[in-house]
Design a protein around this motif. Structure first.
Motif, PDB file in Angstrom:
ATOM      1  N   LEU A 183      -4.401  -6.388  -1.570  1.00 29.47           N
ATOM      2  CA  LEU A 183      -3.889  -4.486  -1.533  1.00 29.47           C
ATOM      3  C   LEU A 183      -5.494  -4.660  -1.917  1.00 29.47           C
ATOM      4  CD1 LEU A 183      -3.222  -2.390  -0.567  1.00 29.47           C
ATOM      5  CD2 LEU A 183      -1.947  -1.966  -2.409  1.00 29.47           C
ATOM      6  N   ALA A 184      -5.625  -4.675  -3.807  1.00 31.43           N
ATOM      7  CA  ALA A 184      -7.009  -4.800  -4.954  1.00 31.43           C
ATOM      8  C   ALA A 184      -7.910  -4.960  -3.594  1.00 31.43           C
ATOM      9  CB  ALA A 184      -6.883  -5.097  -5.785  1.00 31.43           C
ATOM     10  N   LEU A 185      -8.028  -6.702  -3.352  1.00 29.45           N
ATOM     11  CA  LEU A 185      -8.925  -6.945  -2.504  1.00 29.45           C
ATOM     12  C   LEU A 185      -9.337  -5.738  -1.445  1.00 29.45           C
ATOM     13  CD1 LEU A 185      -8.594 -10.843  -2.013  1.00 29.45           C
ATOM     14  CD2 LEU A 185     -10.361  -9.487  -4.654  1.00 29.45           C
ATOM     15  N   VAL A 186      -8.881  -5.654  -0.532  1.00 30.82           N
ATOM     16  CA  VAL A 186      -9.427  -4.629   0.487  1.00 30.82           C
ATOM     17  C   VAL A 186      -9.069  -3.157   0.378  1.00 30.82           C
ATOM     18  CG1 VAL A 186      -8.125  -3.599   2.463  1.00 30.82           C
ATOM     19  CG2 VAL A 186      -7.843  -5.406   2.473  1.00 30.82           C
ATOM     20  N   ILE A 187      -9.238  -2.814  -0.939  1.00 31.67           N
ATOM     21  CA  ILE A 187      -9.413  -1.192  -1.327  1.00 31.67           C
ATOM     22  C   ILE A 187     -11.079  -1.299  -2.012  1.00 31.67           C
ATOM     23  CG2 ILE A 187      -8.982   0.416  -3.213  1.00 31.67           C
ATOM     24  CD1 ILE A 187      -6.085   0.042  -2.881  1.00 31.67           C
ATOM     25  N   PHE A 223       0.617  -0.983   0.171  1.00 29.40           N
ATOM     26  CA  PHE A 223      -0.242  -0.056   0.279  1.00 29.40           C
ATOM     27  C   PHE A 223       0.718   0.926  -0.247  1.00 29.40           C
ATOM     28  CE2 PHE A 223      -1.440   3.288   2.744  1.00 29.40           C
ATOM     29  CZ  PHE A 223      -2.960   3.741   2.381  1.00 29.40           C
ATOM     30  N   TRP A 224       2.082   1.344   1.067  1.00 27.89           N
ATOM     31  CA  TRP A 224       2.915   2.011   0.880  1.00 27.89           C
ATOM     32  C   TRP A 224       3.783   2.406   0.114  1.00 27.89           C
ATOM     33  CZ3 TRP A 224       2.867   6.352   3.940  1.00 27.89           C
ATOM     34  CH2 TRP A 224       4.047   7.577   4.036  1.00 27.89           C
ATOM     35  N   ASP A 225       3.969   1.678  -0.748  1.00 22.59           N
ATOM     36  CA  ASP A 225       4.708   1.399  -2.094  1.00 22.59           C
ATOM     37  C   ASP A 225       3.735   2.244  -3.302  1.00 22.59           C
ATOM     38  OD1 ASP A 225       7.174   1.367  -3.215  1.00 22.59           O
ATOM     39  OD2 ASP A 225       6.366  -0.297  -4.169  1.00 22.59           O
ATOM     40  N   LYS A 226       2.182   1.459  -3.467  1.00 24.07           N
ATOM     41  CA  LYS A 226       2.010   2.205  -4.328  1.00 24.07           C
ATOM     42  C   LYS A 226       1.104   3.347  -4.558  1.00 24.07           C
ATOM     43  CE  LYS A 226       0.949  -0.858  -6.952  1.00 24.07           C
ATOM     44  NZ  LYS A 226       1.360  -1.557  -8.674  1.00 24.07           N
ATOM     45  N   ALA A 227       1.167   3.736  -2.463  1.00 22.40           N
ATOM     46  CA  ALA A 227       0.379   5.102  -2.954  1.00 22.40           C
ATOM     47  C   ALA A 227       1.675   6.212  -2.491  1.00 22.40           C
ATOM     48  CB  ALA A 227      -0.153   5.417  -0.831  1.00 22.40           C
ATOM     49  N   GLY A 276       1.725   7.332  -6.061  1.00 22.55           N
ATOM     50  CA  GLY A 276       1.119   7.899  -7.449  1.00 22.55           C
ATOM     51  C   GLY A 276       0.406   6.886  -7.289  1.00 22.55           C
ATOM     52  N   GLN A 277       0.229   6.039  -8.127  1.00 23.21           N
ATOM     53  CA  GLN A 277      -0.289   4.752  -8.871  1.00 23.21           C
ATOM     54  C   GLN A 277      -1.564   4.803  -8.396  1.00 23.21           C
ATOM     55  OE1 GLN A 277       0.278   4.482 -12.225  1.00 23.21           O
ATOM     56  NE2 GLN A 277      -1.007   3.060 -12.151  1.00 23.21           N
ATOM     57  N   LEU A 278      -1.490   4.403  -6.810  1.00 18.37           N
ATOM     58  CA  LEU A 278      -3.099   3.588  -6.273  1.00 18.37           C
ATOM     59  C   LEU A 278      -3.987   5.252  -6.483  1.00 18.37           C
ATOM     60  CD1 LEU A 278      -4.281   2.036  -4.448  1.00 18.37           C
ATOM     61  CD2 LEU A 278      -3.402   3.158  -2.540  1.00 18.37           C
ATOM     62  N   ALA A 279      -3.973   6.508  -6.450  1.00 15.06           N
ATOM     63  CA  ALA A 279      -4.882   7.504  -6.255  1.00 15.06           C
ATOM     64  C   ALA A 279      -5.248   7.258  -7.594  1.00 15.06           C
ATOM     65  CB  ALA A 279      -3.830   8.626  -6.165  1.00 15.06           C
ATOM     66  N   ILE A 280      -4.030   7.532  -9.064  1.00 16.61           N
ATOM     67  CA  ILE A 280      -4.879   6.948 -10.561  1.00 16.61           C
ATOM     68  C   ILE A 280      -6.146   6.022 -10.120  1.00 16.61           C
ATOM     69  CG2 ILE A 280      -4.474   6.654 -12.499  1.00 16.61           C
ATOM     70  CD1 ILE A 280      -1.572   8.144 -11.541  1.00 16.61           C
ATOM     71  N   ASP A 281      -5.835   4.971  -9.883  1.00 14.24           N
ATOM     72  CA  ASP A 281      -6.233   3.522 -10.146  1.00 14.24           C
ATOM     73  C   ASP A 281      -7.533   3.609  -9.260  1.00 14.24           C
ATOM     74  OD1 ASP A 281      -4.673   2.061 -11.317  1.00 14.24           O
ATOM     75  OD2 ASP A 281      -3.530   1.211  -9.766  1.00 14.24           O
ATOM     76  N   VAL A 282      -6.890   4.019  -7.358  1.00 11.58           N
ATOM     77  CA  VAL A 282      -8.655   4.659  -6.960  1.00 11.58           C
ATOM     78  C   VAL A 282     -10.179   5.798  -7.829  1.00 11.58           C
ATOM     79  CG1 VAL A 282      -9.802   5.509  -5.332  1.00 11.58           C
ATOM     80  CG2 VAL A 282      -7.384   3.770  -5.003  1.00 11.58           C
ATOM     81  N   LEU A 283      -8.919   6.611  -8.416  1.00  9.95           N
ATOM     82  CA  LEU A 283     -10.201   8.072  -8.913  1.00  9.95           C
ATOM     83  C   LEU A 283     -10.661   6.810  -9.904  1.00  9.95           C
ATOM     84  CD1 LEU A 283      -8.307  10.881  -8.393  1.00  9.95           C
ATOM     85  CD2 LEU A 283     -10.458  10.541  -8.647  1.00  9.95           C
ATOM     86  N   HIS A 327      -7.469  -3.638 -13.035  1.00  8.64           N
ATOM     87  CA  HIS A 327      -6.161  -3.325 -13.994  1.00  8.64           C
ATOM     88  C   HIS A 327      -5.096  -3.803 -13.173  1.00  8.64           C
ATOM     89  CE1 HIS A 327      -2.777  -1.711 -16.532  1.00  8.64           C
ATOM     90  NE2 HIS A 327      -2.650  -0.820 -15.872  1.00  8.64           N
ATOM     91  N   MET A 328      -5.011  -2.481 -11.574  1.00 11.56           N
ATOM     92  CA  MET A 328      -3.978  -3.102 -10.673  1.00 11.56           C
ATOM     93  C   MET A 328      -3.560  -4.633 -10.088  1.00 11.56           C
ATOM     94  SD  MET A 328      -3.261  -0.878  -6.902  1.00 11.56           S
ATOM     95  CE  MET A 328      -3.970  -1.845  -6.000  1.00 11.56           C
ATOM     96  N   ALA A 329      -4.927  -5.280  -9.995  1.00 11.33           N
ATOM     97  CA  ALA A 329      -4.681  -6.438  -9.838  1.00 11.33           C
ATOM     98  C   ALA A 329      -4.284  -7.479 -10.558  1.00 11.33           C
ATOM     99  CB  ALA A 329      -5.736  -6.996  -8.980  1.00 11.33           C
ATOM    100  N   ASN A 330      -4.533  -7.399 -11.754  1.00  3.77           N
ATOM    101  CA  ASN A 330      -4.605  -8.434 -12.925  1.00  3.77           C
ATOM    102  C   ASN A 330      -2.857  -8.112 -13.190  1.00  3.77           C
ATOM    103  OD1 ASN A 330      -6.593  -9.626 -13.909  1.00  3.77           O
ATOM    104  ND2 ASN A 330      -7.402  -7.927 -15.481  1.00  3.77           N
ATOM    105  N   GLN A 331      -2.454  -6.812 -13.096  1.00  5.07           N
ATOM    106  CA  GLN A 331      -0.971  -6.537 -13.346  1.00  5.07           C
ATOM    107  C   GLN A 331      -0.140  -7.855 -12.604  1.00  5.07           C
ATOM    108  OE1 GLN A 331      -0.118  -2.751 -13.833  1.00  5.07           O
ATOM    109  NE2 GLN A 331       0.702  -2.934 -16.282  1.00  5.07           N
TER     110      GLN A 331
END
Ligand SMILES: Nc1ncnc2c1ncn2[C@@H]1O[C@H](COP(=O)(O)OP(=O)(O)OP(=O)(O)O)[C@@H](O)[C@H]1O
Ligand SMILES: [Mg+2]
Lengths: 273, 278
Positions: free
Chosen positions: B242-246, B65-69, B72-79, B226-230
């Motif tokens: 992490l994707a599941l948790v989100i 989570f920390w890594d992705k956050a 900035g990739q996490l924000a893009i994916d969540v958005l 997409h994040m989970a698939n990759q």
């Protein structure tokens, strides 16, 4: 909180709140009639093949308090619904008359057996329904005045779900009165209330009628109630008027006197004849 | 599965003993079980009892989570996911709402469309994926279509149910008091149908996330799916978890928002009223 606002709240033996005594307030009696006269000529109503009203001829002078009694299913509600325009006659005609005897459009209101308040609107908002659309400033004053009339001013912001059955019916009465109707139809308005609340509500209805002198048509299944409140009582049976009597006792009437009891007996006899 | 639920019943009477016990724990009781599970899981992973290939340790998920956050990739994916969810909800929800109102109030509209809609309802929307791909390809339109379709039915059914079950005595009262058309709708029909509409909204939120998860695994350039698939391709189980948790958090957030909106607009309803102190 309500204890603070209303320190003399009384409860009966079961802890249920007793409605305040309305008759205690002096009546600002009004003697000249303000209501409309109503003339029914041969009014008939059928639902399909079923004839419910079969030729009703009735003249109600302006400002009269007329009670309608009769067995369940004899067409009392049907008659009221015709008068307030909820249904169309299938025969005969209904006319509303002003002082000069000319036809007029009445400002008619109806109170049902159930309060039929909007649960999602406050008590004040529910009363305002009776005003229709219109100016805001004046609305508040008129709603407050109507609530004052039924002595519920302090509940204006409350949800209807928080009121007792009697209080809800008082709100429904305020909603009907707020537009100053000249004709008020009441369809067993006290039928769902307990005996004690009914007595105080009867005084309330009588008081607002004496103060406003609209024409009142009061349907009830309680003969004693009819005799205590009305100027005139008609008995309906199988869609016809079978008895029409005038009650000219002084108001407020004392209940259970011998001649009223005699009259009740006559009415009951006519109902079950 | 019935999509039309009963309206909330009156709140049950409080059970004094349970209440006192619960207030002493300060509302922490619901957290007891998840915390225990996570602690056990972390311990088992640290002791090497669970292989990190199959199931990452909770701490690894936190690192992911920390890594992705921070990148900035996490924000893009969540958005990206949230945007899809919201547009699907808006499109499907507003069509369902409009048709529910129309069919609840007009016999003609009901006779014309309801049978067709009820037939379409029996097709699970995910079964349409092959057809949807043929129609729209695998781009955003396909995802929007699937989500909107999934959201449509619960909102349609519950709006219809709500409108049809508005107390006819109240409608009659409104008519006697001179209401008609828009006034009658605004003062009587809509508020009367609202509790049921909210039931539909909360059902549809669940379906919205479910459809989105599947739709995003088709193909996407951004989004949680997409994040989970990759991550799956690179065997990064921590990111998959992490994707599941989100997804779970987003779902919970949406439900909390709907619940808040519900209790704000339904304050008149006995279920949502604060109990009066005796
Ligand atoms: N919409 C309707 N369609 C068909 N029949 C009706 C309808 N409304 C009333 N009736 C019939 O008309 C008759 C009179 O009904 P009404 O409601 O006027 O009785 P009521 O005197 O008010 O009785 P109660 O004292 O029980 O209220 C009944 O037999 C009833 O079945
Ligand atoms: Mg009746």
């Amino acid at each position: 909180m309500s204890e603070i606002i209303n320190p003399v709240r009384k409860t009966n033996a079961w802890g249920k709140e007793i409605e305040p005594e309305f008759a205690a307030r002096p009546v600002r009696e009004r003697h000249e009639a303000r209501g409309v006269g109503i003339r029914l000529t041969g009014v008939a109503k059928a639902f399909g093949d079923v004839s419910v009203l079969r030729g009703i001829d009735l003249d109600v002078p302006a400002g009269q308090f007329l009670a309608i009694v009769g067995k369940s299913g004899c067409g009392k509600s049907t008659l009221l619904r015709l008068l307030v325009g909820l249904d169309e006659v299938t025969g005969g005609s209904i006319a509303f008359l002003d002082e000069s005897g000319a036809e007029t459009r009445p400002n008619a209101r109806i109170v049902f057996q159930e309060p039929r308040l909007l649960p999602w609107d406050s008590v004040g908002g529910n009363v305002a329904v009776g005003l229709g659309e219109g100016g805001r400033a004046e609305r508040v004053a008129r709603v407050t005045a109507a609530l004052n009339e039924v002595q519920l001013t302090e509940k204006a912001k409350e949800w209807p779900a928080r009121l007792s059955g009697g209080q809800r019916q008082r709100v429904a009465l305020a909603r009907a009165l707020v537009s100053r109707p000249d004709f008020l139809a009441l369809d067993e308005p006290l039928g769902a209330l307990d005996a004690l609340t009914r007595i105080t509500m009867q005084s309330l209805v009588e008081r607002v009628w004496r103060e406003q002198r609209f024409t009142a048509l009061f349907v009830t299944h309680d003969v004693a109630e009819a005799v205590a409140l009305a100027d005139r009582v008609i008995v309906l049976d199988e869609g016809r008027i079978v008895l029409d009597v005038t009650v000219d006792h002084e108001r407020p009437r004392e209940r259970g006197t011998a001649d009223l009891a005699e009259l009740e007996g006559r009415l009951l006899k006519a109902i079950f004849a | 599965m019935t999509l039309v639920a009963d309206l909330p019943k009156q709140a049950a009477l409080p059970r004094p003993n349970f209440e006192r016990w619960r207030s002493r724990l300060g509302g922490l009781l619901p957290l007891l079980l998840p915390v225990t599970v996570i602690a056990t899981w972390q311990t088992a992973s640290s002791l090497g009892l669970i292989g990190s290939r199959l199931m990452p340790a909770p701490l690894d998920v936190v690192y992911a989570f920390w890594d992705k956050a921070s990148s900035g990739q996490l924000a893009i994916d969540v958005l990206a996911s949230a945007q899809r969810a919201i547009s699907g909800l808006l499109v499907g929800g507003s069509i369902g709402f409009a048709l529910g109102l129309a069919n609840g109030m007009s016999k003609f509209s009901y006779a014309l469309t309801d049978t067709t809609l009820q037939m379409l309802r029996t097709i699970p929307n995910l079964a349409l994926i092959p057809l949807v791909i043929l129609w729209f390809g695998i781009g955003e339109e396909a995802k929007l279509f699937l989500t909107a379709l999934g959201v449509f039915f619960p909102i349609y059914l519950n709006t219809l149910h709500g409108v049809r079950n508005v107390d006819p005595q109240l409608i009659e009262m409104g008519r006697v008091y001179g209401m008609s058309g828009w006034t009658l709708f605004r003062k009587v029909i809509f508020p009367g149908a609202l509790p049921s509409i909210f039931v539909g909204l909360r059902f549809s939120l669940g379906i919205m996330w479910l459809t989105l998860i599947v739709a995003e695994s088709m193909a996407a350039s951004a989004g949680i799916g997409h994040m989970a698939n990759q991550a799956r391709e690179f065997m990064l189980t921590d990111v998959v978890v992490l994707a599941l948790v989100i997804y779970a958090l987003l779902g919970k957030l949406a439900d909390v928002l709907a619940k808040t909106l519900e209790s704000l607009t339904l304050q008149w309803h006995p279920t949502f009223q604060k109990p009066v102190k005796a």
